[in-house]
Design an enzyme around this catalytic site. Structure first.
Site, PDB file in Angstrom:
ATOM      1  N   HIS A 199       0.871  -1.182   0.000  1.00 57.27           N
ATOM      2  CA  HIS A 199       0.000   0.000   0.000  1.00 57.27           C
ATOM      3  C   HIS A 199       0.906   1.229   0.000  1.00 57.27           C
ATOM      4  O   HIS A 199       2.022   1.186   0.549  1.00 57.27           O
ATOM      5  CB  HIS A 199      -0.833  -0.052   1.282  1.00 57.27           C
ATOM      6  CG  HIS A 199      -1.904   0.967   1.411  1.00 57.27           C
ATOM      7  ND1 HIS A 199      -1.640   2.268   1.776  1.00 57.27           N
ATOM      8  CD2 HIS A 199      -3.243   0.887   1.244  1.00 57.27           C
ATOM      9  CE1 HIS A 199      -2.782   2.937   1.836  1.00 57.27           C
ATOM     10  NE2 HIS A 199      -3.773   2.122   1.510  1.00 57.27           N
ATOM     11  N   ASP A 207       3.238  -4.152   8.002  1.00 60.15           N
ATOM     12  CA  ASP A 207       2.012  -3.377   7.862  1.00 60.15           C
ATOM     13  C   ASP A 207       0.845  -4.335   8.092  1.00 60.15           C
ATOM     14  O   ASP A 207       0.460  -5.091   7.203  1.00 60.15           O
ATOM     15  CB  ASP A 207       1.968  -2.766   6.453  1.00 60.15           C
ATOM     16  CG  ASP A 207       0.637  -2.083   6.176  1.00 60.15           C
ATOM     17  OD1 ASP A 207      -0.235  -2.098   7.063  1.00 60.15           O
ATOM     18  OD2 ASP A 207       0.475  -1.546   5.062  1.00 60.15           O
ATOM     19  N   GLN A 256      -4.332  -4.896   7.207  1.00 55.73           N
ATOM     20  CA  GLN A 256      -5.337  -5.877   6.762  1.00 55.73           C
ATOM     21  C   GLN A 256      -5.257  -7.181   7.540  1.00 55.73           C
ATOM     22  O   GLN A 256      -6.252  -7.893   7.642  1.00 55.73           O
ATOM     23  CB  GLN A 256      -5.153  -6.177   5.254  1.00 55.73           C
ATOM     24  CG  GLN A 256      -5.371  -4.995   4.333  1.00 55.73           C
ATOM     25  CD  GLN A 256      -6.819  -4.482   4.339  1.00 55.73           C
ATOM     26  OE1 GLN A 256      -7.749  -5.174   4.734  1.00 55.73           O
ATOM     27  NE2 GLN A 256      -6.998  -3.244   3.906  1.00 55.73           N
ATOM     28  N   LYS A 310     -10.485  -0.454  10.697  1.00 53.58           N
ATOM     29  CA  LYS A 310     -10.672  -1.651   9.870  1.00 53.58           C
ATOM     30  C   LYS A 310     -11.020  -2.864  10.723  1.00 53.58           C
ATOM     31  O   LYS A 310     -11.150  -3.969  10.221  1.00 53.58           O
ATOM     32  CB  LYS A 310      -9.402  -1.935   9.066  1.00 53.58           C
ATOM     33  CG  LYS A 310      -9.090  -0.880   7.994  1.00 53.58           C
ATOM     34  CD  LYS A 310      -7.931  -1.323   7.152  1.00 53.58           C
ATOM     35  CE  LYS A 310      -7.248  -0.198   6.416  1.00 53.58           C
ATOM     36  NZ  LYS A 310      -7.960   0.264   5.237  1.00 53.58           N
ATOM     37  N   CYS A 367      -4.786   2.527  -3.572  1.00 54.45           N
ATOM     38  CA  CYS A 367      -3.526   3.042  -3.008  1.00 54.45           C
ATOM     39  C   CYS A 367      -2.383   2.059  -3.228  1.00 54.45           C
ATOM     40  O   CYS A 367      -1.539   1.863  -2.330  1.00 54.45           O
ATOM     41  CB  CYS A 367      -3.659   3.371  -1.522  1.00 54.45           C
ATOM     42  SG  CYS A 367      -4.870   4.639  -1.206  1.00 54.45           S
TER      43      CYS A 367
HETATM   44  N1  PMP Z   1      -1.839  -0.561   4.655  1.00 54.19           N
HETATM   45  C1  PMP Z   1      -2.797  -1.294   4.088  1.00 54.19           C
HETATM   46  C2  PMP Z   1      -2.463  -2.675   3.589  1.00 54.19           C
HETATM   47  C3  PMP Z   1      -4.081  -0.782   3.970  1.00 54.19           C
HETATM   48  O1  PMP Z   1      -5.042  -1.508   3.388  1.00 54.19           O
HETATM   49  C4  PMP Z   1      -4.342   0.514   4.468  1.00 54.19           C
HETATM   50  C5  PMP Z   1      -5.741   1.125   4.358  1.00 54.19           C
HETATM   51  N2  PMP Z   1      -6.306   1.054   3.093  1.00 54.19           N
HETATM   52  C6  PMP Z   1      -3.316   1.234   5.054  1.00 54.19           C
HETATM   53  C7  PMP Z   1      -2.061   0.659   5.145  1.00 54.19           C
HETATM   54  C8  PMP Z   1      -3.512   2.606   5.592  1.00 54.19           C
HETATM   55  O2  PMP Z   1      -4.384   2.594   6.676  1.00 54.19           O
HETATM   56  P1  PMP Z   1      -4.993   3.960   7.240  1.00 54.19           P
HETATM   57  O3  PMP Z   1      -5.622   4.639   6.066  1.00 54.19           O
HETATM   58  O4  PMP Z   1      -5.988   3.518   8.256  1.00 54.19           O
HETATM   59  O5  PMP Z   1      -3.857   4.733   7.805  1.00 54.19           O
END
Ligand code: PMP
Length: 409
Positions: free
Chosen positions: A122, A199, A202, A225, A365
């Site tokens: 991401h 990270d 998920q 999430k 993203c």
């Molecule tokens: N890493 C991953 C794999 C994600 O799916 C996301 C959220 N789409 C993020 C980081 C970022 O999370 P946040 O927007 O809650 O900071």
């Protein structure tokens, strides 16, 4: 999952109808829905004991501080961290990764060091490293994907040498659903003395995670999430790595002493929590963890796997539908990205919405991954504990209608 109807009743939004049709919410990878217990915990806290934390000698502030710190203990126990002080409250996974990249990377990376990431990160686990690489002269390198959408671990091991200072990897891809073998990756990375950053945005909401066996130095995740509110997440770090990290934000509450020209830092974790923290959000986060643990993380993982397997089978029957991600449920989570012939994913998502089916469309993203897949965007369905096979059936039926509409098949 047993008691699914009962569980669904805890999520008020699932009673909604969209265009006269029941809502089929398939976008929990972006953000999950919230159970009543989380909403009530936050509401009750605002009504009974809200005050700023760590500042007052008066009862409300003491109670508020206790609840905030109890939430930290709750998060720590959820990931089996030995000490709540290893948990830093942050705005979310993005701010945690920025803190690590700038606070640790900014002071430890040198020209010539390599930051080894994966091609499926991401942007939150890519862009901060690009920024710190530009500042320090470190170089980015990437672990590629196999044709089966898994990490190519042979190439990873070939790339590992003493120049690798950081290995940053997603616990579960938010596009492909791929779950890399983190303990194996971490062990290899430790062999060359690299910092291991996971990270978990998920992964943590969907599987039991134990930081004592994961092998990582840092694990980050977001409450929103995993049934909790927006505006809060957690950064877990090994104590020695947290000690090595410089604060990224300065301000109130993160200092031991302040002089006109310099300051010293408060103890960990407070040195990383400048300003008024997300107090009520922490209470909501703890209530979300209570809910998840009441259901059981093993149960949730099994439910995800059941729905994912069912969905993969059913989607395989849809003509001209391409699914991007590992073929089976082994080493993969409940995130399914797809395209339908040459229909733009945004158009597809709009039609699905007309049938009450909420899916995300876009680059998620993960633009470098989209380029690797040779698509500008995908549609993405993602599952959580409140989804049912009926949601999958609704998705497949709506895809059939979309196929007719766009003349596919
Ligand atoms: N890493 C991953 C794999 C994600 O799916 C996301 C959220 N789409 C993020 C980081 C970022 O999370 P946040 O927007 O809650 O900071």
């Amino acid at each position: 999952m047993t008691g699914l109807e009962h569980l669904r009743a805890d999520f008020p939004v699932l009673r909604r109808e969209i265009g006269g049709k029941p809502v089929h919410f398939l976008d929990s990878a972006a953000s999950s829905q919230k159970p009543v217990s989380v909403l009530e915990a936050m509401d009750e806290f605002y009504r009974c004991c809200y005050a700023n934390v760590h500042r007052g000698a008066y009862t409300l502030s003491v109670e508020s501080t206790d609840r905030y710190e109890a939430a930290r203990t709750r998060v720590a126990s959820f990931i089996n961290a030995p000490d709540p002080d290893q948990v830093v409250f942050v705005r979310g996974a993005t701010s945690a990764l920025n803190l690590i990249a700038h606070g640790w990377g900014g002071t430890h990376l040198r020209a010539g060091d390599r930051i080894l990431l994966t091609e499926m990160e991401h942007h939150a686990n890519l862009v901060p490293w690009q920024m710190v690489a530009a500042r320090t002269g470190a170089r980015l390198d990437f672990i590629p994907l196999t044709p089966e959408y898994r990490l190519d671990l042979e190439v990873f091991e070939d790339k590992l040498d003493d120049d690798v200072a950081v290995v940053g990897v997603t616990g579960m891809s938010n596009v492909l659903g791929t779950i890399p073998p983190i303990p194996r990756i971490a062990e290899a990375a430790k062999g060359v003395g690299a910092l291991v950053v996971v990270d978990g945005a998920q992964l943590v909401p969907h599987q039991p995670v134990d930081v004592q066996s994961l092998g990582a130095d840092f694990l980050v995740f977001s409450a929103h999430k995993m049934l909790g509110p927006t505006g809060i997440g957690a950064l877990w770090g090994r104590p020695e790595r947290l000690e090595e990290m410089e604060p990224y934000e300065g301000g109130g509450e993160m200092i031991a002493d302040v002089q006109l020209h310099s300051s010293t830092w408060a103890a960990i974790p407070h040195r990383f929590e400048a300003g008024t923290p997300p107090i009520v959000e922490a209470v909501g986060f703890a209530a979300a963890i209570d809910y998840l643990e009441k259901v059981g993380m093993d149960q949730i993982a099994a439910h995800d796997a059941d729905l994912t397997g069912y969905a993969l089978d059913r989607l395989a029957q849809v003509p001209q539908l391409s699914v991007y991600g590992p073929a089976g449920v082994e080493g993969r989570g409940g995130v399914i990205s797809f395209t339908l012939a040459d229909v733009h994913p945004h158009d597809l998502a709009t039609i699905l919405d007309q049938h009450g089916v909420s899916v995300r469309a876009g680059h998620h993203c993960a633009k470098p991954l989209m380029r690797h897949l040779c698509v500008p965007a995908t549609a993405r369905a993602s599952f959580y504990l409140y989804n049912t096979r009926a949601d999958v059936d609704a998705l497949v039926a709506a895809l059939g209608t979309a196929s007719d509409l766009f003349g596919v098949g």
